[in-house]
Write a protein that holds these residues in place. Structure first.
Motif, mmCIF file in Angstrom:
data_model
loop_
_atom_site.group_PDB
_atom_site.id
_atom_site.type_symbol
_atom_site.label_atom_id
_atom_site.label_comp_id
_atom_site.label_asym_id
_atom_site.label_seq_id
_atom_site.Cartn_x
_atom_site.Cartn_y
_atom_site.Cartn_z
ATOM 1 N N GLU A 1 20.601 -24.724 19.659
ATOM 2 C CA GLU A 1 21.454 -24.126 19.230
ATOM 3 C C GLU A 1 22.481 -25.283 18.529
ATOM 4 N N LYS B 1 28.400 -23.671 14.781
ATOM 5 C CA LYS B 1 28.786 -22.506 13.772
ATOM 6 C C LYS B 1 29.293 -23.258 12.515
ATOM 7 N N GLN C 1 15.634 -29.755 13.833
ATOM 8 C CA GLN C 1 15.017 -29.344 15.042
ATOM 9 C C GLN C 1 14.562 -30.562 15.761
ATOM 10 N N LYS D 1 25.363 -27.020 23.345
ATOM 11 C CA LYS D 1 24.836 -27.110 24.806
ATOM 12 C C LYS D 1 25.681 -28.297 25.539
#
Length: 282
Positions: free
Chosen positions: A53, A56, A108, A157
């Motif tokens: 994750e 934002k 990622q 995280k």
């Protein structure tokens, strides 16, 4: 469950039919259970790591690598390598800045490498120093002008920062401290990512030149590949350098934990040369 007729005559049930009934019954029973592999038995590869994750705020850095401190000729204005949540990478050195754009998969892959494969959320500077003290003399007690390799992670995280002073020396001195070698792997990954962008369509030409020089100089080295690439930079005068790195086959017999193969072109007008550092020569 009965697969036989209600009033079967044993003489009418052929051996083939009996075998078929038995096979169906066994399959039905096995389908009710999940069979686990025996201890030591190989299993299918696990699914890829879950997607990490991101913050934002897309303009927020999620990963920073920096070579901090040391005696510098020019004060630094920015960290060496910053990755933002939108995939933008800002890589800087004394010759300027370079922007690289990673797509979602590339971002990622990088974060999985740094955070999950090389544990960047788990280490602390204090913890690594304590481990080193148990084994031997600290690098900072042996050399005064080295930089510290620093990693910072900023993700939903978890957040973390840690560093190792004189990483090149720590690699050699503490071969069994995993955190040092995880940090070294992160440093190489960062250098490789920037170098591939710097090389562009010159990659194969440079690889061919370096491997030809290795053969010409009679060096006992296998040909280098793009996987060995650890860094590259362009100079303001048009010069260029690229570095390839290999682990030492016998690090206990040398002062360096790695072998560096350096492609160096001083300026656009100069001929490139290949220099090798850390190779054990007979």
């Amino acid at each position: 469950m009965n697969f036989l007729p209600s009033n079967p005559s044993s003489s009418l049930i052929s051996p083939v039919f009996r075998l078929l009934v038995a096979w169906l019954a066994i399959c039905l029973m096995l389908s009710q259970f999940e069979v686990s592999p025996a201890a030591g038995q190989e299993t299918e590869p696990q699914a890829a790591d879950e997607k990490i994750e991101l913050p934002k705020n897309q303009k927020e850095p999620v990963f920073i690598y920096d070579n901090a401190g040391g005696f510098r000729r020019i004060p630094k204005k920015h960290k060496d390598f910053q990755v933002f949540a939108d995939g933008r990478v800002l890589a800087t050195n004394d010759d300027g800045a370079r922007e690289i754009q990673l797509d979602d998969d590339q971002l990622q892959e990088l974060l999985q490498f740094v955070v999950n494969q090389h544990n960047a959320l788990k280490y602390s500077t204090e913890g690594l120093v304590a481990e080193m003290k148990k084994v031997g003399k600290l690098p900072q007690d042996q050399i005064a002008d080295a930089t510290s390799a620093e990693v910072s992670i900023n993700l939903p995280k978890g957040k973390n920062s840690f560093s190792v002073y004189a990483l090149f020396l720590a690699q050699k001195q503490f071969p069994k401290i995993k955190g040092i070698h995880d940090l070294a792997a992160i440093k190489k990954k960062v250098g490789q990512l920037v170098a591939i962008d710097v090389l562009g369509d010159r990659k194969q030409k440079i690889l061919d030149f370096v491997n030809a020089e290795i053969k010409k100089q009679g060096l006992k080295l296998k040909p280098v590949s793009i996987k060995d690439l650890s860094g590259a930079s362009e100079f303001k005068n048009g010069g260029f350098q690229a570095n390839f790195q290999r682990p030492q086959p016998n690090p206990e017999n040398t002062n360096s934990a790695v072998i560096n193969i350096n492609y160096y072109q001083k300026s656009k007008e100069d001929q490139p040369v290949v220099r090798v550092f850390g190779l054990q020569r007979e």
